[in-house]
Structures are given as C-alpha cells and as structure tokens.
Design a protein around this motif. Structure first.
Motif, mmCIF file in Angstrom:
data_model
loop_
_atom_site.group_PDB
_atom_site.id
_atom_site.type_symbol
_atom_site.label_atom_id
_atom_site.label_comp_id
_atom_site.label_asym_id
_atom_site.label_seq_id
_atom_site.Cartn_x
_atom_site.Cartn_y
_atom_site.Cartn_z
ATOM 1 N N TYR A 307 0.816 -1.211 0.000
ATOM 2 C CA TYR A 307 0.000 0.000 0.000
ATOM 3 C C TYR A 307 0.854 1.267 0.000
ATOM 4 C CZ TYR A 307 -3.489 3.420 1.593
ATOM 5 O OH TYR A 307 -4.288 4.521 1.715
ATOM 6 N N PRO A 308 1.894 1.360 0.836
ATOM 7 C CA PRO A 308 2.736 2.572 0.781
ATOM 8 C C PRO A 308 3.358 2.831 -0.584
ATOM 9 C CG PRO A 308 3.139 1.394 2.820
ATOM 10 C CD PRO A 308 2.270 0.505 1.982
ATOM 11 N N ILE A 309 3.850 1.796 -1.261
ATOM 12 C CA ILE A 309 4.495 2.051 -2.555
ATOM 13 C C ILE A 309 3.460 2.457 -3.594
ATOM 14 C CG2 ILE A 309 4.419 -0.276 -3.551
ATOM 15 C CD1 ILE A 309 7.266 0.153 -4.535
ATOM 16 N N TYR A 310 2.276 1.884 -3.524
ATOM 17 C CA TYR A 310 1.249 2.250 -4.492
ATOM 18 C C TYR A 310 0.837 3.717 -4.347
ATOM 19 C CZ TYR A 310 -3.163 2.417 -7.004
ATOM 20 O OH TYR A 310 -4.168 2.772 -7.864
ATOM 21 N N ILE A 311 0.695 4.188 -3.125
ATOM 22 C CA ILE A 311 0.145 5.520 -2.905
ATOM 23 C C ILE A 311 1.209 6.608 -2.876
ATOM 24 C CG2 ILE A 311 0.214 5.617 -0.371
ATOM 25 C CD1 ILE A 311 -2.769 6.568 -2.650
ATOM 26 N N THR A 312 2.504 6.261 -2.865
ATOM 27 C CA THR A 312 3.539 7.299 -2.835
ATOM 28 C C THR A 312 4.428 7.321 -4.078
ATOM 29 O OG1 THR A 312 5.135 5.879 -1.670
ATOM 30 C CG2 THR A 312 3.675 7.264 -0.310
ATOM 31 N N HIS A 313 4.344 6.324 -4.946
ATOM 32 C CA HIS A 313 5.326 6.255 -6.041
ATOM 33 C C HIS A 313 5.039 7.230 -7.170
ATOM 34 C CE1 HIS A 313 2.270 3.992 -8.304
ATOM 35 N NE2 HIS A 313 3.018 4.149 -9.376
ATOM 36 N N TYR A 314 3.781 7.625 -7.342
ATOM 37 C CA TYR A 314 3.454 8.341 -8.568
ATOM 38 C C TYR A 314 4.048 9.744 -8.676
ATOM 39 C CZ TYR A 314 0.918 8.393 -12.949
ATOM 40 O OH TYR A 314 0.615 8.395 -14.292
ATOM 41 N N PRO A 315 4.243 10.474 -7.584
ATOM 42 C CA PRO A 315 4.966 11.744 -7.728
ATOM 43 C C PRO A 315 6.357 11.565 -8.340
ATOM 44 C CG PRO A 315 3.791 11.724 -5.653
ATOM 45 C CD PRO A 315 3.645 10.347 -6.232
ATOM 46 N N LEU A 316 7.032 10.462 -8.039
ATOM 47 C CA LEU A 316 8.318 10.183 -8.670
ATOM 48 C C LEU A 316 8.120 9.885 -10.164
ATOM 49 C CD1 LEU A 316 8.744 9.519 -5.530
ATOM 50 C CD2 LEU A 316 10.622 8.071 -6.301
ATOM 51 N N ILE A 317 7.026 9.222 -10.489
ATOM 52 C CA ILE A 317 6.740 8.895 -11.886
ATOM 53 C C ILE A 317 6.436 10.147 -12.692
ATOM 54 C CG2 ILE A 317 5.165 7.674 -13.430
ATOM 55 C CD1 ILE A 317 7.108 5.837 -11.969
ATOM 56 N N TYR A 318 5.683 11.077 -12.117
ATOM 57 C CA TYR A 318 5.447 12.349 -12.808
ATOM 58 C C TYR A 318 6.787 12.977 -13.213
ATOM 59 C CZ TYR A 318 0.565 12.741 -11.012
ATOM 60 O OH TYR A 318 -0.765 12.567 -10.725
ATOM 61 N N THR A 319 7.710 13.037 -12.241
ATOM 62 C CA THR A 319 9.001 13.678 -12.477
ATOM 63 C C THR A 319 9.805 12.926 -13.532
ATOM 64 O OG1 THR A 319 8.991 14.428 -10.179
ATOM 65 C CG2 THR A 319 11.080 14.554 -11.359
ATOM 66 N N TYR A 320 9.835 11.603 -13.421
ATOM 67 C CA TYR A 320 10.568 10.782 -14.384
ATOM 68 C C TYR A 320 9.961 10.929 -15.784
ATOM 69 C CZ TYR A 320 12.381 6.588 -16.689
ATOM 70 O OH TYR A 320 12.968 5.717 -17.571
ATOM 71 N N THR A 321 8.643 10.885 -15.871
ATOM 72 C CA THR A 321 7.980 10.980 -17.172
ATOM 73 C C THR A 321 8.261 12.326 -17.835
ATOM 74 O OG1 THR A 321 6.223 9.508 -16.400
ATOM 75 C CG2 THR A 321 5.757 10.828 -18.355
ATOM 76 N N ALA A 322 8.215 13.402 -17.058
ATOM 77 C CA ALA A 322 8.510 14.730 -17.609
ATOM 78 C C ALA A 322 9.945 14.791 -18.131
ATOM 79 C CB ALA A 322 8.281 15.800 -16.549
ATOM 80 N N TRP A 323 10.878 14.224 -17.375
ATOM 81 C CA TRP A 323 12.286 14.216 -17.802
ATOM 82 C C TRP A 323 12.460 13.434 -19.094
ATOM 83 C CZ3 TRP A 323 15.674 9.750 -17.310
ATOM 84 C CH2 TRP A 323 17.002 10.028 -17.676
#
Length: 377
Positions: A307-323
């Motif tokens: 549950y923690p990884i599911y609900i906290t990982h996406y802000p990192l994904i936003y940043t990675y995807t933009a890069w």
C-alpha cells in the motif's frame, strides 16, 4: 460495542505478498509507460490491471475480516477501522505529491509553472480527505481528481465499495450477492468491448465518462472477492506464492491483443483476466501456505510495502515521465535512472511505513479505541 476489541484472525500471508508483487509491477509499468507511444506498444502492457486485482483482493479480505463480526461491530466502528487503515497513507501520498509538484514543471506539464502556492496547498488539503476534485481545480493538466497523487482515484472508489458493503451488501444472501456480481460482470464486459479504447484504463477524473469507468472497474472485482470469500472451500496448493506471482506477471506482461483494428479483442482479454484469472489467483494464494522463514519474510516485506508504494510512487513517476518526454530519452539510456526511481520508490514506501504509517496508526488506535483486525483489511 464500538469499543470492544475484535479478536485477530489468522491471515493469508501469500495474499499479502501478492499484493506487494502487483504493486511493484505497477511502478515498473508506469516507468515503461513514460517511453511508450501508446498503450499498443507498451512493455508490461496490462500493468494497470493491478488496480482491478487490488479491488478483488480487498473484497476478499473485507469479507474475511468483517463478515462474521457485525453482531459485535457497528457501522461507525467499521468505518473507523477503515479510516485508520487507509487514511494516514492517503495524507502522506498527497504530501509527497506536493513536495515534488514544482519539480515537475516542464513541457509535459506547462500548467504547473502558473499554479500559485495557495492553490496547490488547497488541492493538497482536499486530497487529504480523498474528496474528488472537479476538472476546474486541475493544477496539472491531466484532469485527475487527485492531481498531486494520481492513484488516489482508486482509493476513492475503494471507499465507495466499502460504504456500499457496510450499508447494504453485507446483508445480501449469497444468491443476491451472486446476482450483483453477475450484473457487475456484464457492466465490466460492456465497458471493455464497446469502449473506445478496448480496455479498462480510466476512472481518475470527475467526469461522467470517467466515473462510468471507475464504477465498472470496482463493482465486479470487489464484490466478486467478497463472494469468493463466502463460498470457496480452500484446498492445498504447494508453491502458491511463486505460481501466483508468475500468473500475475503473465497477465500484466501480455502484449496488446488485437491491435488498433480489433480493440474489442483486448477488451475480451481484460474481462477474462478480471472475471476468471484474478479470482483463480486469489483462490490459489489463499489455499497456499508459507513453509519457510525466508518465504515468510518475503511475503511480509512485499505485503508491508504494497500500500505505501502504491500511494507514494506516482509523484516520482510524474518527475521521471517529464524528464523522459521533455528530453526524448529512449529506454536504453534511461534504464539506470529508471532503476533508481524503482529503488527510490521502494525505499520511500518502506520509510513511510516504518517512520509514519505504523506509528500513526498505533496512535490513532489508542485515541479512537481498539481496532485490531486482520492486518491488511
């Protein structure tokens, strides 16, 4: 009645572990998504089906944890327990999203640069409640109901399913529940076959079309999981965690079926996976047993971070995807960074679990009264 502690039950360690396997695959899916031109060519093509798997697991676990306890538990007590279990990490997910937000300003998210701090803070505070935001309050440009932490949409529908269960469905006979599950399966099949994309992707916006997708995704798996819990007779399955993990990987990694010309074929595949394969995986996982200390530790670790990884990982994904998209970086060049993001997501999830989620839930349980239930319910 509300203050009476409920006795704990033996839990399904393998199901905990499978939830974690699916959650890690979600992170990998989102990393590959940054490099795909569409969902037709994406690696780990069906990783988004993890949400539907989570819904089915939740329905199964809710039935196991609470179905036989309503004589000793009020509706208010049930909701209190669900809030204690889920809400602290919802708050943390929004905080992490806010902390990363301005680092994501890019060609992909041009709107971010124009968002004042007060508006971001308002969106964060509303996100703490999981109340869905209308498109008029979008601060990213993707029309998400939770633009700081996209996966919050599935928690919103999780709460909706919990409310339906507590107020109505828990009282259903197995026959009535089976009728609901059958109708929900028809609703799901209709979406996947007749939808414009031939898949179940969606549910994250507060629009009629997206709400249609969200309800179609949650109703069948959640209540099918409940029916499965009520009706199955478990058997003995050796190596269940390994076999079930491979099945999950196979479902998620299956390439797009039918291509752009026959989208309905992919819809059939997804309907079949959700309606038949996922219940089979849960049945096999519940029928298995952890027989070694190593297996127990693996299942516990994956279950703890799921549950923690599911609900906290996406802000990192936003940043990675933009890069990736701003700089047109191919996967072979971005691979080391992708591995770093994956490792960081796991580390962040574990840190949030140990330093925040577990202490906060213990504190809330002391303040609000005993809430000892099946650990992942």
């Amino acid at each position: 009645m509300e203050n009476a502690p409920l006795p704990s039950k033996p839990h399904y360690a393998i199901l905990d572990g499978l939830r974690g396997v699916a959650a890690v695959l979600v992170v990998i899916f989102h990393l590959f998504e940054a490099h795909a031109t569409s969902h037709l060519d994406q690696i780990i093509n069906h990783g988004y089906l993890a949400v539907d798997f989570f819904f089915l697991l939740s329905g199964f676990v809710i039935g196991y944890a609470y179905d036989d306890r309503w004589q000793k538990m009020s509706i208010g007590e049930f909701f209190k327990r669900r809030l204690v279990r889920l809400q602290p990490m919802v708050v943390m997910g929004m905080i992490v999203g806010a902390a990363f937000f301005y680092f994501q300003a890019s060609k992909l998210f041009p709107m971010i640069a124009e968002v004042p701090v007060w508006k971001m803070l308002l969106v964060m505070l509303i996100g703490f409640t999981l109340l869905p935001l209308p498109p008029s309050l979008d601060i990213r440009g993707w029309q998400e109901m939770h633009p700081l932490d996209g996966p919050g949409w599935s928690l919103f529908f999780e709460y909706v399913a919990n409310i339906l269960y507590a107020l109505f469905v828990r009282k259903f006979s197995n026959t009535a529940l089976a009728v609901l599950v059958f109708l929900s399966a028809c609703f799901l099949i209709h979406l996947t076959i007749t939808g414009p994309n031939g898949d179940v992707i969606g549910g994250w916006s507060l629009t009629p079309e997206q709400l249609h997708v969200g309800f179609a995704r949650v109703l069948y798996p959640f209540f099918a999981g409940l029916l499965l819990c009520r009706t199955i007779k478990l058997t003995r399955v050796n190596n269940a965690f390994l076999y079930c993990s491979l099945l999950i990987l196979a479902v998620f990694a299956m390439p797009r079926i039918g291509g752009a010309d026959r989208l309905w074929l992919n819809g059939l595949y997804e309907s079949f996976s959700i309606i038949f394969v996922f219940p089979l995986i849960v049945f096999l996982g519940a029928s298995g047993a952890v027989k070694s200390n190593f297996s127990a530790r693996v299942c516990k670790f994956f279950g703890d971070i799921s549950y923690p990884i599911y609900i906290t990982h996406y802000p990192l994904i936003y940043t990675y995807t933009a890069w990736v998209q701003d700089n047109k970086i191919p996967i072979r060049e971005a691979f080391p960074v992708a591995l770093l993001v994956l490792a960081s997501s796991v580390a962040l999830a574990y840190a949030c679990l140990k330093l925040y989620d577990e202490p906060v839930r213990r504190w809330l349980q002391k303040k609000l009264g005993p809430a000892k239930v099946y650990q992942k319910a």
